[in-house]
Write an enzyme that holds these catalytic residues in place. Structure first.
Site, mmCIF file in Angstrom:
data_model
loop_
_atom_site.group_PDB
_atom_site.id
_atom_site.type_symbol
_atom_site.label_atom_id
_atom_site.label_comp_id
_atom_site.label_asym_id
_atom_site.label_seq_id
_atom_site.Cartn_x
_atom_site.Cartn_y
_atom_site.Cartn_z
ATOM 1 N N CYS A 272 -58.037 -29.023 -69.693
ATOM 2 C CA CYS A 272 -56.781 -29.391 -68.192
ATOM 3 C C CYS A 272 -56.039 -30.551 -69.175
ATOM 4 C CB CYS A 272 -58.498 -29.600 -67.514
ATOM 5 S SG CYS A 272 -59.230 -28.385 -67.572
ATOM 6 N N CYS B 110 -61.788 -30.157 -68.662
ATOM 7 C CA CYS B 110 -61.912 -29.729 -69.741
ATOM 8 C C CYS B 110 -60.972 -30.522 -70.437
ATOM 9 C CB CYS B 110 -62.333 -28.208 -69.642
ATOM 10 S SG CYS B 110 -61.592 -27.733 -68.653
#
Lengths: 351, 81
Positions: B13, B10
């Site tokens: 991250c 995501c």
């Protein structure tokens, strides 16, 4: 865990934090009170727009609403950030593990509101819950309420429509979370969770457990979440309010009554069907909702629209596909969707 | 030192990976950075919130994008123990 960290900063520092807090709140309040006169001055004196035209009404709406909504948002996100420093998913999991179904559904829905949650963490959270003995239906109650009943939605609804609609939204959102979790639990769909999930070693490291935060830490936590959330959603809010301003100024009164009014039975399912693939957060959708309501759309239809936009999102379902089989995802969307429809029809009939 | 970044890819991250890379560069530490993106592998670390950062197999940060300074402090500590 309550304020155990106060020793770390001492009473004088704590007092300074509270003093600064009150001062900041006072300044916030004064600015907030000044927004309406400012919007009038800006529209009529600075831009010298004549009262009554479409443009004037759109401009005044935007200049008043945009800072107002952003200020409300900043205040509440800060408060919720502080509250959330008391809750973690690990804590929620520990509370819910081994709970019986019905009480567990109620508790999970409520914890979903106060526990920090982001849809990108949905999968690890799901696995953490299920493998540590939280029943599947209870886990779903949490997953439904966490995105749908959130502080941003509540504050914006309160700020724009008053406490009655905010409470209605929170109450029906929680009811949908409790009931749909309970129904999914009744359906016994454990076999439709991917097999490897149950093979995952149980237990969650205590490393993620929040240590005794001091009040200073909690204030920083709140400020961080303001920077993080408001920093991310402000463009949505501004665009949402701009769309709202356009509708407010240019779309004739009661234009929406024909399409989204209480009389059209098909308006509720249509609103839900349009809402699911739309991916927005509460901050972006509520100003639009306000404008729709103001032009004669029915409250139930609008609430259903809003719930389906933020509660049932396509991206989240795609993420959940990693741990759930298609049938369970479909059931999840179906049960929650029916709940949202019921809410929509209920309010259209009652109000 | 072995640093692992746990996250399913995501945006948060990716931000975390970027922050960690900067921190390692600035602190001039000899460390390997490895991204763990497979959810089954991530679950072996027993985290409930991603993104997370593990140093030598121990989860140190989870559920948020850290700041460069936070990671530097963490690395300084991790280096000592």
């Amino acid at each position: 865990m309550e304020a155990s960290g106060t020793t770390a900063i001492g009473p004088r520092t704590a007092a300074r934090y509270f003093g600064a807090g009150f001062l900041a709140l006072g300044i916030w309040w004064l600015v907030y009170q000044g927004l309406s006169p400012f919007a009038k001055w800006f529209t009529f004196s600075l831009l010298t727009l004549s009262p009554g035209s479409h443009l004037t009404s759109a401009v005044e709406f935007f200049v008043f609403e945009a800072p107002k909504v952003l200020m409300l948002l900043a205040l509440v996100v800060f408060a919720v950030g502080v509250v959330r420093s008391f809750f973690t998913p690990e804590r929620a999991r520990r509370i819910l593990a081994g709970k019986r179904e019905s009480a567990g559904n109620v508790l999970a829905s409520l914890l979903g509101v106060v526990t920090p949650f982001c849809s990108c963490s949905a999968v690890p959270l799901f696995i953490g819950f299920v493998t540590s003995g939280v029943p599947l239906g209870v886990t779903f109650s949490f997953l439904v309420s966490a995105p749908m009943v959130n502080e941003i939605a509540l504050v914006l609804l309160y700020g724009l429509f008053g406490w009655k609609i905010a409470l209605l939204y929170a109450g029906t959102g929680l009811a949908i979370a409790m009931i749909s979790g309970w129904v999914i639990g009744r359906l016994g769909m454990e076999a439709h969770v991917e097999e490897w999930v149950y093979a995952t070693p149980t237990g969650i490291s205590e490393g993620g457990e929040s240590p005794g935060f001091s009040w200073g830490d909690r204030v920083h936590f709140g400020l961080d979440s303001v920077r993080d959330i408001v920093g991310k959603v402000w463009p949505y809010v501004v665009v949402g309010i701009a769309v709202g301003a356009g509708i407010h100024g240019y779309v004739p009164e009661n234009f929406m009554a024909g399409i989204m009014g209480a009389g059209a039975w098909w308006s509720v399912p249509l609103a839900v069907a349009i809402g699911i693939p739309m991916y927005s957060n509460a901050a972006g959708i509520i100003p639009v909702v306000q404008a729709l309501l103001g032009k004669g759309a029915a409250l139930g239809t609008v609430l259903a629209f809003m719930m389906s936009v933020i509660g049932l999102s396509l991206p989240e379902m795609i993420i959940l596909r990693k741990v759930l089989k298609v049938r369970l995802i479909a059931t999840f969307a179906g049960v929650v969707g029916v709940g949202i429809l019921a809410v929509g029809y209920l309010f259209n009939f009652l109000l | 030192m072995k640093i692992e970044i746990l996250g399913t890819g995501c945006p948060k991250c990716k931000q975390t990976a970027e922050v960690v890379r900067k921190a390692v560069e600035q602190a001039d530490i000899d460390a390997t950075i490895h991204k763990v993106e497979d959810i089954q592998e991530i679950m072996k670390f027993k985290v409930m919130m991603t993104p997370a950062v593990a140093v030598d197999g121990q989860v140190r940060i989870s559920g948020k994008v850290p700041t460069v300074d936070e990671v530097k402090a963490l690395l300084a500590n991790g280096g000592r123990t």
